[in-house]
Design a protein around this motif. Structure first.
Motif, short mmCIF file in Angstrom:
data_model
loop_
_atom_site.label_atom_id
_atom_site.label_comp_id
_atom_site.label_asym_id
_atom_site.label_seq_id
_atom_site.Cartn_x
_atom_site.Cartn_y
_atom_site.Cartn_z
N ASP A 1 7.62 -5.90 -11.54
CA ASP A 1 7.94 -5.08 -10.38
C ASP A 1 8.62 -3.76 -10.73
OD1 ASP A 1 6.82 -6.92 -8.73
OD2 ASP A 1 8.69 -7.68 -7.88
N TYR B 1 -2.38 -7.04 -3.73
CA TYR B 1 -1.88 -8.01 -4.72
C TYR B 1 -2.55 -9.36 -4.45
CZ TYR B 1 1.43 -11.41 -6.74
OH TYR B 1 1.98 -12.46 -7.42
N LYS C 1 1.65 -0.13 0.19
CA LYS C 1 1.28 0.37 1.52
C LYS C 1 0.98 1.88 1.43
CE LYS C 1 3.09 -0.51 6.15
NZ LYS C 1 4.22 -1.01 6.93
N GLY D 1 1.13 -4.26 4.80
CA GLY D 1 2.49 -4.82 4.80
C GLY D 1 2.55 -6.32 5.03
N GLN E 1 10.25 -5.74 -2.21
CA GLN E 1 9.90 -4.87 -1.09
C GLN E 1 9.48 -3.50 -1.60
OE1 GLN E 1 9.60 -6.16 2.02
NE2 GLN E 1 8.56 -4.21 2.39
N ASP F 1 2.36 -10.26 3.97
CA ASP F 1 2.66 -11.04 2.77
C ASP F 1 2.48 -12.52 3.10
OD1 ASP F 1 3.75 -12.47 0.66
OD2 ASP F 1 5.38 -11.04 0.32
N ALA G 1 -0.64 -10.06 -0.72
CA ALA G 1 -0.04 -8.90 -0.04
C ALA G 1 -1.10 -7.81 0.07
CB ALA G 1 1.17 -8.42 -0.81
N LYS H 1 5.92 -3.63 -2.46
CA LYS H 1 5.07 -3.75 -1.26
C LYS H 1 5.02 -2.42 -0.49
CE LYS H 1 6.91 -7.92 -0.22
NZ LYS H 1 7.18 -9.09 0.62
N ASP I 1 -2.38 -3.87 2.04
CA ASP I 1 -1.81 -2.52 2.20
C ASP I 1 -1.33 -2.26 3.63
OD1 ASP I 1 -4.32 -2.41 3.37
OD2 ASP I 1 -4.67 -0.34 2.76
N ARG J 1 6.64 -10.50 -4.81
CA ARG J 1 6.86 -9.11 -5.20
C ARG J 1 8.07 -8.58 -4.42
NH1 ARG J 1 2.38 -7.40 -8.18
NH2 ARG J 1 4.06 -6.30 -9.28
#
Lengths: 176, 280
Positions: free
Chosen positions: A86, A121, A115, A170, A108, A172, A166, A111, A168, A106
């Motif tokens: 990460d 992911y 986005k 947002g 934030q 998860d 995850a 993520k 694009d 992952r």
């Protein structure tokens, strides 16, 4: 469950079609890189050097395979924990990386960057390395051979199974 | 007094490395197969059938079950009537690991210095726990430990007043934090009591106990059963994608402790809970 066959490279328009929970079979070229390779790639960028591959629209598989026996393409080849990468990931996403395959949560920050940059992911099944090795049809080391299992491999895969964790938008899948 | 040349230990460990990494012990594999028939979610069932297929491919084609063939953890019990000859014991053990991982096409996952991080190239050194016991045999248990799950393990130094409820909360907390990172379905090894390091060792040892053998202590066996049920209600599921198969088993080992303490260690293992035991 939506099942999708997807050709790599993973352009941003393909990413935008994907939603957390989709089951995907990937075919094409991807690259392996895990902890030590990410560290080296980040150091190379900091020194103004190029990455070992053009990362635009590419997919990185967080993988450190076991050695191939004679006659095998690769040894056991399942995903490693993505979260350890990460710290390095937003930099690579900004450079055009669109796909990542691993397992586990992952941050934030990653993520948010996914986005912003339209990246996805995927999780492959952790601990199914023998099964997943069967989807890899070619494996060549392209950088950092001295790192052993942590070298960067160029992998050709056929119908590699994974799930969008995850997307694009947002979403998860781990946060249910 | 029985003489044993340590080269026998080397050869035994070499064979055990391959065996442990290619074929899961029956207690673990049968739990995965059984879970497949009981899982209710679509993704959960799919993950469990992939794990079953994975085990078959691994065994048939001698491909490691998981690419993380682990750091070799070895519990060795040496009878006090044994006279070891030949190379020093720890050298002989490491030579067995070296040969097993090299000749067996297993991954070399050990770095020589935790900060300088250069791979030793042969998966040595092993983590060795030696005990001297009565008798004239040598018993070796090899448990290669992957780090996806090892990284999610924890020690909790509880207050005695927290009691059994504190222990339950600690185990459930560790499992929740581990979640999808530890490759569920997991196996949970718990150590209760002793000191800071003793409880961690108990937790590791607990992972090597057969999943079909509950603790001989009735209150601990009941705790194992209750925790397994609670963990499987957490909806982490196979691969962390949801479902009721979050853990295959909870094994707990205990040891006397200090009047002021209640140490609890939770050693998380993935479904590739490898352990092989041989007697020389």
């Amino acid at each position: 469950m939506k099942k999708i066959h997807l050709e790599l490279p993973l352009t941003k328009d393909k990413v935008q079609e994907l939603t957390a929970g989709d089951y995907v079979y990937l075919t094409g070229v991807m690259y392996s890189a895990r902890d030590a390779a990410h560290k080296r790639m980040t150091e190379a960028l900091a020194d103004g050097k190029d990455l070992p591959m053009d990362i635009k629209d590419q997919t990185i598989y967080y993988l450190g395979p076991s050695p191939a026996r004679p006659g095998q393409v690769i040894g056991s080849a399942g995903p490693t924990t993505a979260g350890r990468m990460d710290r390095y990931t937003p930099t690579l996403l900004d450079l055009g990386l669109t796909g990542m395959i691993g397992k586990g949560r992952r941050t934030q920050a990653v993520k948010d960057s996914m986005k912003k940059n339209h990246a996805v992911y995927f999780a492959a099944v952790g601990g199914a390395g023998a099964l997943l090795s069967k989807c890899i049809t070619k494996a060549d080391i392209v950088a950092y051979e001295d790192l052993g299992t942590e070298a960067v491999y160029r992998l050709e895969v056929k119908d590699f199974p994974c799930v969008v964790v995850a997307d694009d938008k947002g979403n998860d899948l781990y946060e249910r | 007094m029985r003489d044993i040349d340590t080269s026998v230990i080397t050869e035994t460990i070499k064979d055990m490395c391959l065996k442990a990494n290619i074929e899961l012990a029956d207690d673990v594999s049968s739990k995965i197969i059984c879970a497949k028939t009981q899982e209710t979610t679509e993704l959960g069932k799919l993950v469990l059938s992939q794990l079953t297929e994975n085990m078959e491919i691994a065994k048939k084609e001698l491909i490691p079950i998981c690419q993380d063939t682990g750091m070799a953890v070895i519990f060795i019990e040496v009878g006090q009537d044994v006279h070891l000859t030949g190379a020093p014991l720890e050298d002989a053990i490491n030579e067995g690991v070296r040969r097993g991982y090299t000749e067996g096409f297993l991954r070399k996952s050990v770095v020589g210095d935790p900060l300088l991080r250069v791979n030793t190239g042969d998966n040595t050194p092993a983590v060795i726990h030696t005990r001297i016991v009565p008798g004239e045999n040598v018993s070796i248990t090899l448990a290669p430990k992957g780090f996806g799950s090892e990284n999610m393990s924890r020690v909790y130094m509880l207050k005695p007043a927290e009691g059994i409820e504190g222990v339950k909360a600690a185990v459930l907390d560790a499992v929740k934090l581990a979640g999808p990172n530890a490759c569920p379905p997991m196996v949970i090894g718990v150590g209760i009591g002793g000191t800071f390091e003793k409880c961690a060792l108990l937790a590791k040892k607990a992972l090597t106990r057969n999943l079909d053998e509950p603790s001989p202590l009735p209150h601990i066996a009941a705790l194992e059963k209750e925790l397994l049920e609670k963990i499987n209600e957490m909806d982490i599921g196979p691969g962390g994608l949801g479902g009721k198969t979050t853990a295959l088993g909870v094994n707990i080992e205990t040891f006397p402790t200090h009047i002021a303490g209640l140490p609890v260690a939770v050693n998380i293992c993935c479904h590739v809970n490898r352990h092989v035991t041989r007697m020389i």
